[in-house]
Motif scaffolding. Structure first.
Motif, PDB file in Angstrom:
ATOM      1  N   ASN A   1      -9.549  -1.853   8.970  1.00  0.00           N
ATOM      2  CA  ASN A   1      -9.797  -3.010   8.062  1.00  0.00           C
ATOM      3  C   ASN A   1      -9.440  -4.124   9.067  1.00  0.00           C
ATOM      4  O   ASN A   1     -10.278  -5.334   9.151  1.00  0.00           O
ATOM      5  CB  ASN A   1      -9.323  -3.013   6.938  1.00  0.00           C
ATOM      6  CG  ASN A   1      -9.591  -4.117   6.006  1.00  0.00           C
ATOM      7  OD1 ASN A   1     -10.635  -4.261   5.515  1.00  0.00           O
ATOM      8  ND2 ASN A   1      -8.514  -4.996   5.431  1.00  0.00           N
ATOM      9  N   ASP A   2      -8.303  -3.889   9.517  1.00  0.00           N
ATOM     10  CA  ASP A   2      -7.585  -5.031  10.373  1.00  0.00           C
ATOM     11  C   ASP A   2      -8.482  -5.261  11.748  1.00  0.00           C
ATOM     12  O   ASP A   2      -8.798  -6.402  12.028  1.00  0.00           O
ATOM     13  CB  ASP A   2      -6.130  -4.749  10.764  1.00  0.00           C
ATOM     14  CG  ASP A   2      -5.145  -5.008   9.467  1.00  0.00           C
ATOM     15  OD1 ASP A   2      -5.673  -5.466   8.566  1.00  0.00           O
ATOM     16  OD2 ASP A   2      -4.087  -4.422   9.850  1.00  0.00           O
TER      17      ASP A   2
ATOM     18  N   LYS B   1      -5.520  -2.719  -1.038  1.00  0.00           N
ATOM     19  CA  LYS B   1      -4.754  -2.718   0.273  1.00  0.00           C
ATOM     20  C   LYS B   1      -5.638  -3.477   1.444  1.00  0.00           C
ATOM     21  O   LYS B   1      -4.815  -3.951   2.378  1.00  0.00           O
ATOM     22  CB  LYS B   1      -4.709  -1.210   0.836  1.00  0.00           C
ATOM     23  CG  LYS B   1      -4.040  -0.393  -0.183  1.00  0.00           C
ATOM     24  CD  LYS B   1      -2.241  -0.726  -0.083  1.00  0.00           C
ATOM     25  CE  LYS B   1      -1.613   0.332  -0.696  1.00  0.00           C
ATOM     26  NZ  LYS B   1      -1.564   0.476  -2.227  1.00  0.00           N
ATOM     27  N   PHE B   2      -6.946  -3.628   1.235  1.00  0.00           N
ATOM     28  CA  PHE B   2      -7.543  -4.290   2.225  1.00  0.00           C
ATOM     29  C   PHE B   2      -7.304  -5.831   2.037  1.00  0.00           C
ATOM     30  O   PHE B   2      -7.617  -6.687   3.192  1.00  0.00           O
ATOM     31  CB  PHE B   2      -9.175  -4.177   2.087  1.00  0.00           C
ATOM     32  CG  PHE B   2      -9.963  -2.862   2.495  1.00  0.00           C
ATOM     33  CD1 PHE B   2      -9.101  -2.048   3.516  1.00  0.00           C
ATOM     34  CD2 PHE B   2     -10.856  -2.348   1.967  1.00  0.00           C
ATOM     35  CE1 PHE B   2      -9.523  -1.042   3.758  1.00  0.00           C
ATOM     36  CE2 PHE B   2     -11.384  -1.013   2.074  1.00  0.00           C
ATOM     37  CZ  PHE B   2     -10.748  -0.179   3.007  1.00  0.00           C
TER      38      PHE B   2
ATOM     39  N   GLU C   1       1.573   1.351   7.024  1.00  0.00           N
ATOM     40  CA  GLU C   1       2.455   0.721   5.845  1.00  0.00           C
ATOM     41  C   GLU C   1       3.752   1.960   5.697  1.00  0.00           C
ATOM     42  O   GLU C   1       3.359   3.139   6.134  1.00  0.00           O
ATOM     43  CB  GLU C   1       1.630   0.504   4.756  1.00  0.00           C
ATOM     44  CG  GLU C   1       0.652  -0.488   5.099  1.00  0.00           C
ATOM     45  CD  GLU C   1       1.110  -1.913   5.470  1.00  0.00           C
ATOM     46  OE1 GLU C   1       2.328  -2.282   5.281  1.00  0.00           O
ATOM     47  OE2 GLU C   1       0.348  -2.771   5.937  1.00  0.00           O
TER      48      GLU C   1
ATOM     49  N   LEU D   1      -7.048   1.442   6.778  1.00  0.00           N
ATOM     50  CA  LEU D   1      -6.268   0.238   6.608  1.00  0.00           C
ATOM     51  C   LEU D   1      -6.202  -0.521   7.986  1.00  0.00           C
ATOM     52  O   LEU D   1      -6.261  -1.474   8.152  1.00  0.00           O
ATOM     53  CB  LEU D   1      -4.874   0.610   6.281  1.00  0.00           C
ATOM     54  CG  LEU D   1      -4.561   1.278   4.676  1.00  0.00           C
ATOM     55  CD1 LEU D   1      -3.401   1.167   4.422  1.00  0.00           C
ATOM     56  CD2 LEU D   1      -5.787   0.279   3.847  1.00  0.00           C
ATOM     57  N   ARG D   2      -6.320   0.663   9.135  1.00  0.00           N
ATOM     58  CA  ARG D   2      -5.946   0.028  10.402  1.00  0.00           C
ATOM     59  C   ARG D   2      -7.657  -0.576  10.822  1.00  0.00           C
ATOM     60  O   ARG D   2      -7.778  -1.495  11.631  1.00  0.00           O
ATOM     61  CB  ARG D   2      -5.467   1.005  11.317  1.00  0.00           C
ATOM     62  CG  ARG D   2      -4.085   1.510  11.302  1.00  0.00           C
ATOM     63  CD  ARG D   2      -3.757   2.463  12.297  1.00  0.00           C
ATOM     64  NE  ARG D   2      -2.318   2.923  12.243  1.00  0.00           N
ATOM     65  CZ  ARG D   2      -1.445   2.456  12.611  1.00  0.00           C
ATOM     66  NH1 ARG D   2      -1.639   1.339  13.311  1.00  0.00           N
ATOM     67  NH2 ARG D   2      -0.188   2.861  12.616  1.00  0.00           N
TER      68      ARG D   2
ATOM     69  N   GLN E   1      -6.501   7.325   4.850  1.00  0.00           N
ATOM     70  CA  GLN E   1      -5.854   6.039   4.191  1.00  0.00           C
ATOM     71  C   GLN E   1      -5.566   5.083   5.364  1.00  0.00           C
ATOM     72  O   GLN E   1      -6.029   3.838   5.513  1.00  0.00           O
ATOM     73  CB  GLN E   1      -4.871   6.189   2.956  1.00  0.00           C
ATOM     74  CG  GLN E   1      -4.681   4.797   2.507  1.00  0.00           C
ATOM     75  CD  GLN E   1      -4.185   4.896   1.138  1.00  0.00           C
ATOM     76  OE1 GLN E   1      -4.146   5.758   0.573  1.00  0.00           O
ATOM     77  NE2 GLN E   1      -3.590   3.611   0.667  1.00  0.00           N
ATOM     78  N   ASP E   2      -4.567   5.699   6.148  1.00  0.00           N
ATOM     79  CA  ASP E   2      -4.140   4.909   7.283  1.00  0.00           C
ATOM     80  C   ASP E   2      -5.044   4.343   8.082  1.00  0.00           C
ATOM     81  O   ASP E   2      -5.007   3.148   8.736  1.00  0.00           O
ATOM     82  CB  ASP E   2      -3.138   5.786   7.989  1.00  0.00           C
ATOM     83  CG  ASP E   2      -2.268   4.973   8.941  1.00  0.00           C
ATOM     84  OD1 ASP E   2      -1.630   4.049   8.601  1.00  0.00           O
ATOM     85  OD2 ASP E   2      -2.319   5.088  10.280  1.00  0.00           O
TER      86      ASP E   2
ATOM     87  N   TYR F   1       1.358   4.798  -0.020  1.00  0.00           N
ATOM     88  CA  TYR F   1       0.042   5.163   0.328  1.00  0.00           C
ATOM     89  C   TYR F   1      -0.334   5.865  -0.921  1.00  0.00           C
ATOM     90  O   TYR F   1      -0.418   7.228  -1.102  1.00  0.00           O
ATOM     91  CB  TYR F   1      -0.336   5.864   1.492  1.00  0.00           C
ATOM     92  CG  TYR F   1      -0.238   5.017   2.929  1.00  0.00           C
ATOM     93  CD1 TYR F   1       0.284   3.959   3.025  1.00  0.00           C
ATOM     94  CD2 TYR F   1      -1.151   5.793   3.987  1.00  0.00           C
ATOM     95  CE1 TYR F   1       0.257   3.288   4.185  1.00  0.00           C
ATOM     96  CE2 TYR F   1      -1.153   5.177   5.064  1.00  0.00           C
ATOM     97  CZ  TYR F   1      -0.788   3.724   5.268  1.00  0.00           C
ATOM     98  OH  TYR F   1      -0.764   3.252   6.264  1.00  0.00           O
TER      99      TYR F   1
ATOM    100  N   PHE G   1      -9.416   1.702  -1.620  1.00  0.00           N
ATOM    101  CA  PHE G   1      -8.576   0.994  -0.746  1.00  0.00           C
ATOM    102  C   PHE G   1      -8.611  -0.794  -0.956  1.00  0.00           C
ATOM    103  O   PHE G   1      -8.201  -1.333  -0.323  1.00  0.00           O
ATOM    104  CB  PHE G   1      -8.556   1.429   0.579  1.00  0.00           C
ATOM    105  CG  PHE G   1      -8.872   2.794   0.890  1.00  0.00           C
ATOM    106  CD1 PHE G   1      -7.770   3.650   0.195  1.00  0.00           C
ATOM    107  CD2 PHE G   1      -9.715   3.428   1.688  1.00  0.00           C
ATOM    108  CE1 PHE G   1      -7.618   5.131   0.600  1.00  0.00           C
ATOM    109  CE2 PHE G   1      -9.470   4.678   1.933  1.00  0.00           C
ATOM    110  CZ  PHE G   1      -8.731   5.613   1.388  1.00  0.00           C
TER     111      PHE G   1
END
Length: 548
Positions: A323-324, A44-45, A217, A320-321, A316-317, A222, A41
């Motif tokens: 990471n934020d 995407k990060f 996203e 990504l979340r 994956q979702d 993805y 990922f």
């Protein structure tokens, strides 16, 4: 004169080094995080979150767990004690207690009551942990000054990292409560600010459950995971297919109300939100003399990983979340504590195997194992040879516990029986290795998997015969969907080890495997305190100076 100047210089260096001692250490354990997620990922990060930690800190690319079993309670304990189950006494999440003759849960303790709600979720303590943690050592070194706090959705993940001397540990009481609670082991009353936060936070919890869980996203972006809707993924109750969007408002009632949040990315969000409130209200990192410690465990990644597997859209979702959320938490630390005033380390308590059905569908090995059938096989053997159905007392966590009373009554030699059972086990389908407790006590193994079994074997608590399954074979309780962990194979042992913050060197370390047990002595050195009482003494030196 030169001698005097040398002494002055040494004193100056000592003062300078003393000033570098972090005012706050934050330990983050991401439950069930594989190392390869950082690679999969990465693009995407962006420059945030995980990639920020990697760019501005020390990254170990080959960090591994050095024992079996790789479970949550064991992993958290090993990270913070710097030793393995053979020493610290936490051998699983649940295990058969051969003294009490029953299965126990690692932190259950009915001597204490719930603080913060009327449920029984707070009847917990760390009393089964016999080793000290980094947090314990920090409290002792400062004459029990400074603050030590643990937080996680899971009780065991909040309690075990901060050991016996913590000021408090908080975990999430879901159901209809939706509150952060603790145990009377720590306190008789929640701080006023926590009670107020629990009340006000209900609005935020309700907000998360008021809308479906949709991907952050667009689905077509993805590309690092498999497609949606696979028969081998788990589903929520009242859900026909494991697909986005997951209708949380519809699912809430049949899936534990606020407990539903545990198996969504928002469980991590509420954990980090509460962690920020702890730092703010407890003024962590603000004392001029004493250092503080905050242990944060992010549990939702584990719940989601079990249900959907590491190749899923949901994973994956979730990352990504996360990471934020992690990026926001780092910014908060920089603002509230100061960039140079804290040290943060991030790791995982274990990783996870791909769903066997997913592997099988792609012609890779995988399968499911029946503990009940194995139990019957061993019972048939002992009855045929010894006319007894009582010799096998329990089989759990890939360990066989023998009934010593029955062995004595039949005048049997326990080692002979162990070796006979090993012969049965090693010839049983899907079993890879088997070894007796007596062999583990007498022989020093240096190669996996027997060396890993040895590190996980506790002479006082473990069973009489231990065995491992072949790679990508998991329990049959997952045959209808999902996956698990617990082995000594790389897919379960390889996890991130990241250090970040004041006076942490920048760089990636690529060398032979480093052990997760090296984190505790390294953090102890950063804090300039005695390492935990059973800890490894092997420090990760690259944290202090770049690897050249």
């Amino acid at each position: 004169m030169k001698k005097i100047m040398s002494i002055v210089l040494l004193c100056s260096l000592f003062v300078a080094n003393a000033q570098k001692k972090p005012k706050l250490v934050v330990g983050i354990v991401v439950d069930q995080m594989r190392y390869d997620y950082l690679l999969r990922f990465k693009d995407k990060f962006g420059s945030k979150g995980f990639n920020k930690l990697i760019a501005d800190g020390t990254t170990y690319e080959n960090g591994h767990y050095n024992y079996i079993p790789t479970y949550t309670a064991v992993g958290h304990t090993s990270v913070y004690t710097g030793t393995t189950p053979k020493n610290h006494g936490i051998i699983s999440n649940n295990w058969y207690d051969k003294f009490e003759k029953k299965s126990i849960y690692v932190v259950d303790d009915h001597n204490y009551k719930t603080v913060g709600s009327t449920s029984k979720e707070g009847e917990k303590s760390p009393y089964r942990l016999i080793a000290s943690t980094i947090a314990d050592q920090l409290k002792v070194s400062q004459d029990f000054k400074g603050k030590s706090i643990g937080i996680a959705i899971k009780d065991r993940s909040a309690i075990l990292p901060v050991g016996h001397t913590a000021d408090v540990a908080y975990w999430f009481d879901g159901g209809k409560n939706g509150k952060w609670v603790t145990s009377s082991f720590y306190t008789d009353k929640l701080p006023n600010w926590v009670s107020l936060y629990n009340t006000e936070n209900k609005l935020k919890l309700d907000e998360y459950l008021a809308s479906p869980w949709v991907t952050k996203e667009k689905l077509e972006e993805y590309t690092e995971c498999t497609t949606d809707n696979h028969y081998f993924e788990g589903t929520f109750k009242e859900e026909d297919k494991p697909v986005f969007p997951h209708n949380l408002p519809h699912l809430k009632e049949k899936n534990g109300n606020y407990s539903l949040l545990k198996t969504t990315p928002f469980g991590n969000s509420i954990t980090l939100d509460f962690a920020k409130q702890i730092i703010k209200n407890e003024k962590l990192g603000k004392d001029k003399t004493y250092s503080d410690f905050l242990a944060v465990s992010l549990s939702s990644t584990d719940y989601i990983g079990h249900k959907y597997g590491p190749a899923s859209l949901e994973i994956q979702d979730t990352y990504l979340r996360l990471n934020d959320d992690l990026d926001d938490f780092i910014d908060f630390l920089n603002r509230k504590v100061g960039n140079d005033n804290y040290v943060l380390f991030l790791t995982a308590d274990h990783a996870v195997v791909q769903i066997p059905h997913y592997l099988i569908d792609h012609k890779a090995p995988g399968g499911y194992f029946s503990n009940k059938k194995l139990y019957q096989k061993l019972m048939d053997f002992t009855f045929k040879k010894y006319k007894s159905t009582k010799l096998i007392e329990n089989i759990s966590n890939n360990q066989v516990f023998l009934n010593r009373k029955e062995i004595s009554s039949l005048s049997l030699d326990i080692e002979t029986l162990e070796n006979e059972l090993i012969e049965v086990l090693i010839n049983y389908k899907d079993i890879h290795k088997a070894v007796s407790a007596h062999t583990l006590q007498r022989t020093e193994f240096t190669k996996a998997p027997l060396s890993l079994l040895q590190e996980g074997y506790n002479q006082k608590l473990s069973g009489d015969v231990l065995f491992t399954l072949e790679p990508t074979i998991i329990g049959e309780n997952y045959v209808k969907g999902g996956t698990t962990h617990g082995t000594g194979y790389n897919y379960d042992t390889h996890v991130p080890i990241l250090f970040y913050g004041g006076n942490i060197a920048k760089g990636k370390v690529v060398r032979k495997s480093v052990n997760i047990t090296q984190i505790a002595p390294t953090v102890s050195n950063l804090l300039r305190i005695q390492e935990p009482n059973m800890s490894s003494l092997d420090i990760l030196t690259e944290v202090f100076a770049k690897d050249e």
